[in-house]
Design a protein around this motif. Structure first.
Motif, PDB file in Angstrom:
ATOM      1  N   GLY A 168     -10.056 -14.699  19.924  1.00 52.44           N
ATOM      2  CA  GLY A 168      -8.682 -15.165  19.754  1.00 52.44           C
ATOM      3  C   GLY A 168      -8.522 -16.629  20.073  1.00 52.44           C
ATOM      4  N   LYS A 196      -3.726  -4.466  22.220  1.00 58.29           N
ATOM      5  CA  LYS A 196      -2.887  -5.673  22.297  1.00 58.29           C
ATOM      6  C   LYS A 196      -3.722  -6.928  22.065  1.00 58.29           C
ATOM      7  CE  LYS A 196      -3.084  -6.268  27.289  1.00 58.29           C
ATOM      8  NZ  LYS A 196      -2.508  -5.925  28.568  1.00 58.29           N
ATOM      9  N   LYS A 197      -4.944  -6.907  22.581  1.00 59.33           N
ATOM     10  CA  LYS A 197      -5.786  -8.084  22.364  1.00 59.33           C
ATOM     11  C   LYS A 197      -6.198  -8.201  20.899  1.00 59.33           C
ATOM     12  CE  LYS A 197      -7.387  -9.074  26.904  1.00 59.33           C
ATOM     13  NZ  LYS A 197      -8.435  -9.581  27.757  1.00 59.33           N
ATOM     14  N   LEU A 200      -3.479  -9.880  18.851  1.00 55.78           N
ATOM     15  CA  LEU A 200      -3.444 -11.341  18.918  1.00 55.78           C
ATOM     16  C   LEU A 200      -4.640 -11.971  18.218  1.00 55.78           C
ATOM     17  CD1 LEU A 200      -2.008 -12.495  22.331  1.00 55.78           C
ATOM     18  CD2 LEU A 200      -0.955 -12.362  20.108  1.00 55.78           C
ATOM     19  N   CYS A 201      -5.757 -11.243  18.209  1.00 51.19           N
ATOM     20  CA  CYS A 201      -6.903 -11.732  17.436  1.00 51.19           C
ATOM     21  C   CYS A 201      -6.541 -11.797  15.961  1.00 51.19           C
ATOM     22  CB  CYS A 201      -8.082 -10.791  17.602  1.00 51.19           C
ATOM     23  SG  CYS A 201      -9.292 -11.417  18.719  1.00 51.19           S
ATOM     24  N   PHE A 203      -3.671 -12.202  14.809  1.00 51.61           N
ATOM     25  CA  PHE A 203      -2.772 -13.358  14.692  1.00 51.61           C
ATOM     26  C   PHE A 203      -3.575 -14.625  14.426  1.00 51.61           C
ATOM     27  CE2 PHE A 203      -0.988 -17.000  16.931  1.00 51.61           C
ATOM     28  CZ  PHE A 203       0.274 -17.084  16.394  1.00 51.61           C
ATOM     29  N   THR A 234       2.738  -8.268  21.471  1.00 47.98           N
ATOM     30  CA  THR A 234       1.752  -8.892  20.585  1.00 47.98           C
ATOM     31  C   THR A 234       1.987  -8.465  19.139  1.00 47.98           C
ATOM     32  OG1 THR A 234       0.261  -7.088  21.110  1.00 47.98           O
ATOM     33  CG2 THR A 234      -0.049  -9.116  22.314  1.00 47.98           C
TER      34      THR A 234
END
Lengths: 875, 239
Positions: A168, A196-197, A200-201, A203, A234
């Motif tokens: 990310g 959630k991570k 965002l990745c 994203f 996220t």
């Protein structure tokens, strides 16, 4: 069970890494023991803690440097020795050194090795180092892709988490393409921590490679049905990014408005939940994100806005505002209400909230209120006008940030009704403000005064006050426009020169713009100055000739004045010799003293002007006669606009070309035309350097003004003095001589002055983003040549620089471009350029226009096709 | 989007720098210097937003900061972030640090930069907010620390057992330890005397949050002049 049987806890190198295994026998234990002994035997490197202590103990910067250099050298040597045991510690030290600002790039590869290690401790430091030291500009970063891929498939959630976090932060387009599939899979993982991570990745991946958006769409949608707030926040971030990226996705996500409304409602109505509570408000971060997404979804959409009205009203009324968090949510709500198509009542509510914000004691709240008002002022001016007095009050705030916002907002609020009161406040502000604001503020006052001035006297008074208050921060264009205004308002000239004389005699220290304008108008209207009606109010009486000359002497010998100002002063003094009666000797004396000036420009003037007192004194009165009133350059811009209005709508349709091909190759211009013409070999001309030529009508005017070369219809100049005048004209342009018979040479159309009588057809070639280009077409009689005068006007409030205008025509035409009058377009300023198109075969003319400029530091490029030239143009 | 997160002390010494947009190393240092110059000259009673830094991003960019005792926490953000929201986020960050280090002070940040980075990575990822629930962040950090500890203890265990059993090695040599694990290396008393707490005095966060605005005024906490400040201030200046 001993911990070392677990794979994740294994401390052994990968090749020796085994799970619980019957082969874990004495032989292998011995091997491990030997390794362990090696570790202990080797000299232990300094611990991070000790390094930090040493650095802290350094008493001088040099001492610190030597400690760091020594340690860096040591770390480098261990890297060379492939010592894997202490790598983790060394990288940690290196990261600390990096933070202090020393080079640490040599650790990049070691970070990769740590990432590949099976130990979590190593991985953690390795990924941290990768995030801090690697970037996509270096090839090393691609080596990490494989490790990331392995770790994304790890069974341990924290290893996956580390990999996601790194991806990310540093994903490059190549990496994004390679790993998008993995991320999509992880977005559906049952583990919220990973989900959630992964969101965002995604994203980041979409940001780098927008085409990859498609594959994430289904997984994204399901993120909203989530309970975990981390995943929700996220997810909302991801959806916002997708919606802002493509209009298709935006309409796809319109469906989720009810879901968002429901989540928001739950947040407001839900009771106290200790996990998400921030000073009494339930998860303000999530609320803010959702409000922002609602704003994106609701812009220009009546249905979506309708669905949001209720919840926005609820949030606006129910949020408790005693704490910062409450205000955060209210602020976001107001922004949303203002941006979407909300009900009138709701808007009133929003503006009232902003009014409350403005009166808040907290500076932060006041700041955001001003910020928001600035954004809404174009939508609803009257609502903002109600807070005018509060806003003006903020101009006096001790805080720079608030003052800046208040200033911008005040200028947005100025109109014809309130200009007098507003200007009083703004001038007071200008006087006291920091230097950094002065240039911007003075220009804005000048613009506002120009637009809304109730009368000329007031306008001139305001300009005078700006010149006094802003000193040297006044921009150059103000000088020329002020001089034009003075010359244009004949009834005020004596009054203005008296006021300027007063300002000058009170304070002539280092206000170059004021001095320049003052000496210009005193020189020009010296006789009027002496007879001016005394200003009883301020006790100003007209000066005597001697007083004026004395002041000039002071100016000329003051070391603070620049050479340009002194040139203005010398010219003005020469003019005064024809306006004054008794002081000619004194003037002559002063001027001749400059014959030996050390500065070449001043000396030249001194010599030239002294000639006018000697042999050629009969030339002096006609040469220095008063200038005719100058037309305002700004009014030319207005003409351009009306011309544009007259032209038929089809002509304007050329403006609609899409703007996103901004970075197209320059060849595109050729290709485009190639389609219409079989031989795509075109004449493309590019002229980027402005050449000071009299074709321009703004900048060089000053020079002409200076010399007072008005309509010198008295012919002795041309009859007798061709040679004699050479001296005077030397550093001027000889074109001025030729054109001095043409009384309207100031209008700038020197080039085709013969054809000017004809009704000149014009067409608007381009009108977008406040940049307007108007062609005035002129067929040169008895030839196949068309002369096009291109006037480019900047209608924005910012200055455009590096303006380049390029034209291409089909091969059958011949194109000749003359230099533009400049490359800088000040607000409302313009640039002119002449083109000559020769058309031997009498085809219909088509033209490709390409332009580029910098506005507020951002490059803009665009191109259009102009094919609406009148058909009868070649007849 | 958050472009950078910078933490530096009252003298401009960097304590944490994290960039979410690529800048070359020397540029990063320049940004820190410029930001420090902009932020440090502002009074404590003015607003926490600042425009005009020239190095990152131009006009579409703001500095949002809070000042706690000896440290400045600065977030550089673009216009898509809510200014007030970022202020709240800084508060969450500092409160998390406070819970993690028990009465956090500048020394904690100095000696445990890596830990601070790990916490930050759970809070913000790639410039976007990841998680704002403090308990969640702390549990995750704890879990990961536990994993590290187990790795180390298993290693130590192995070495000790095997050395003692097989070779009778004297295990007085130091063992490879995980980074930054020994928080208590510098004794708490030592720490208290050297640097004023971020949170005011021993009451810690209570004072931070009992302020009328909910959040502390970003002011220098009442550092009592009786602290033996002479020596320590010189030391912090150069490190």
């Amino acid at each position: 069970m001993y911990p070392y049987y677990e794979s994740d806890w294994s401390v052994l190198p990968p090749e020796a890494n085994r799970r619980f295994n019957p082969a874990f026998n004495m032989a292998t234990i011995k091997q491990v023991v030997n390794e362990a002994i090696e570790r202990v035997r080797m000299p232990t490197p300094m611990r991070l803690r000790d390094l930090i202590r040493q650095i802290r103990a350094a008493r001088t910067a040099a001492e610190e440097r030597s400690v760091v250099n020594k340690e860096c050298a040591y770390i480098r040597s261990t890297f060379r020795e492939e010592d894997s045991v202490w790598r983790c510690r060394n990288i940690a030290k290196l990261l600390y050194i990096h933070m202090l600002g020393y080079p640490a790039h040599f650790g990049q590869l070691e970070c990769l090795k740590l990432i590949a290690s099976p130990r979590f401790t190593d991985k953690r430091i390795g990924y941290l180092g990768a995030m801090l030291l690697l970037d996509e500009r270096q090839d090393v970063h691609l080596l990490i892709t494989n490790c990331l891929k392995n770790d994304l498939n790890s069974a341990t959630q924290f290893v996956v988490g580390l990999a996601l976090c790194t991806l990310g932060a540093i994903a490059s387009p190549e990496m994004a393409r390679d790993l998008a599939g993995e991320i999509e899979r992880l977005m559906k993982s049952p583990n919220a921590y990973i989900r959630k991570k992964a969101a965002l990745c995604a994203f980041r991946i979409i940001k780098r490679v927008p085409e990859l958006m498609e594959i994430f769409l289904p997984a994204t949608r399901s993120l909203l049905s989530e309970k975990n707030h981390g995943v929700l926040i996220t997810g909302v971030t991801l959806i916002t990014e997708m919606c802002e990226n493509s209009p298709d996705t935006l309409s796809h996500f319109k469906k989720i408005v009810p879901n968002l409304v429901r989540i928001l409602k739950n947040l407001i109505l839900a009771g106290y939940s200790p996990e998400h509570d921030v000073s009494g408000v339930s998860d303000p971060f999530l609320q803010v994100k959702i409000l922002k997404l609602l704003r994106v979804l609701g812009i220009n959409d009546v249905d979506a806005s309708e669905a949001m009205n209720d919840i926005l009203a609820q949030v606006a009324t129910n949020t408790e505002t005693s704490k910062n968090v409450g205000n955060t949510i209210l602020y976001e709500t107001v922004l949303s209400i203002m941006d979407i198509k909300s009900e009138g009542g709701l808007r009133v509510l929003a503006v009232n909230i902003l009014g409350r914000f403005l009166l808040n004691n907290d500076k932060n709240i006041r700041y955001v209120a001003l910020n928001t008002l600035l954004r809404t002022v174009h939508v609803d001016t009257s609502a903002v006008q109600r807070h005018r007095s509060t806003i003006l009050e903020c101009l006096k705030d001790p805080d720079v940030s608030i003052r800046r916002r208040a200033m911008e907002l005040s200028f947005a609020l100025v109109n014809a009704q309130n200009i007098r009161t507003m200007m009083k406040e703004l001038l007071a502000f200008l006087e006291k403000t920091d230097p950094e604001f002065k240039a911007q503020c003075s220009s804005a006052i000048v613009l506002a005064a120009e637009r809304y001035a109730p009368n000329k006297r007031w306008h001139l008074d305001t300009l005078l006050k700006v010149l006094v208050a802003a000193g040297n921060y006044v921009r150059d264009d103000v000088i020329s426009s002020t001089i034009q205004l003075i010359s244009d308002s004949s009834s005020q000239q004596s009054y203005v020169s008296l006021q300027l004389f007063k300002a000058l005699s009170e304070d002539h220290q280092n206000r170059q713009p004021l001095t320049q304008i003052a000496v210009w108008s005193i020189g020009e209207y010296g006789d009027l100055l002496l007879q001016a009606t005394p200003d009883e109010e301020n006790g100003i009486v007209p000066p005597t000739e001697d007083e004026v000359i004395e002041l000039y002497q002071k100016l000329l010998w003051s070391p603070q004045n620049t050479v340009t100002t002194k040139q203005y002063t010398l010219m003005s003094l020469t003019k005064l010799s024809t306006r004054f009666n008794n002081t000619n000797n004194k003037i002559q004396q002063i001027i001749s003293s400059f014959c030996s000036s050390l500065h070449v420009e001043l000396q030249q003037r001194g010599v030239e002007y002294s000639q006018l007192f000697g042999k050629y004194s009969h030339l002096r009165p006609p040469l220095l006669e008063r200038m005719p009133p100058m037309e305002l350059t700004r009014s030319q811009a207005d003409n351009g606009q009306t011309n544009g209005d007259v032209s038929d709508p089809e002509m304007r349709s050329v403006d609609n070309s899409p703007r996103h091909n901004v970075h197209s190759e320059s060849n595109a211009l050729l290709d485009l035309l190639g389609g219409t013409d079989s031989t795509s070999d075109l004449d493309v001309m590019k002229i980027s350097q402005p050449v000071a030529q009299p074709v321009s009508n703004t900048n060089n005017q000053d020079l002409l003004d200076l010399l007072g070369l008005g309509p010198i219809s008295s012919t002795p100049t041309t009859d007798t003095g061709g040679n004699n005048l050479g001296l005077i004209m030397e550093n001027n342009n000889s074109n001025a001589l030729i054109s001095n018979q043409n009384s309207n040479f100031l209008s700038g159309d020197l080039f085709s002055s013969t054809a000017i009588e004809r009704n000149v057809p014009t067409l608007t070639a381009y009108n977008k983003d406040g940049l307007q280009i108007v062609f005035s077409l002129n067929k040169i009689p008895d030839s196949n040549t068309l002369s096009i005068n291109v006037t480019t006007t900047n209608n924005t409030l910012s200055t455009m620089t590096d303006y380049i205008f390029q034209v291409a025509v089909p091969r059958t035409f011949q194109l000749q471009m003359l230099s533009p009058s400049g490359t800088v377009l000040s607000p409302n300023g313009n640039v002119t350029q002449d083109l000559k198109v020769t058309n031997p075969s009498r085809n219909s003319l088509k033209m490709k226009v390409r332009l580029s400029y910098l506005i507020d530091g951002n490059p803009v490029q665009d191109q259009v096709e102009v094919n609406n030239f009148p058909a009868d143009i070649w007849d | 989007m958050i472009k950078a997160i910078l933490v530096f002390n009252n003298h401009g010494k960097p304590r944490l720098s994290k960039f979410y947009q690529y800048f070359p190393e020397d540029m990063q240092q320049q940004i820190i210097k410029e930001t420090f110059q902009l932020v440090s000259k502002r009074d404590d009673n003015v607003c926490n937003f600042l425009e005009g830094g020239s190095l990152i991003g131009g006009s579409d960019y703001k500095l949002i900061y809070r000042h706690y005792a000896t440290l400045y926490f600065v977030f550089c953000v673009d216009s898509s972030e809510s200014e007030l929201g970022i202020l709240d986020l800084i508060q969450v960050f500092v409160e998390t640090l406070d819970k993690c280090f028990e009465n956090v002070c500048e020394l904690d940040l100095i000696f445990h930069v890596d830990k601070v980075h790990f916490i930050l990575n759970e809070l913000v990822m790639g410039g976007m907010v990841l998680e704002t629930n403090m308990t969640e962040i702390l549990t995750r950090i704890e879990d990961q620390n536990k994993m590290e500890k187990q790795e180390v203890s298993s290693l130590v265990y192995l070495i000790i057992i095997l050395i003692v059993y097989c070779l009778g090695w004297d295990n007085s040599g130091s063992c490879p330890s995980s980074l930054g694990r020994q928080k208590h290396e510098h004794s708490p008393a030592d720490k208290r005397h050297q640097t004023p707490r971020l949170a005011a005095g021993h009451q810690g966060l209570e004072i931070l949050t009992s302020n009328s605005q909910g959040f502390p005024k970003p002011s220098v906490a009442p550092v009592s002049p009786s602290l033996p400040f002479g020596v320590s201030s010189r030391r912090t200046l150069f490190c």
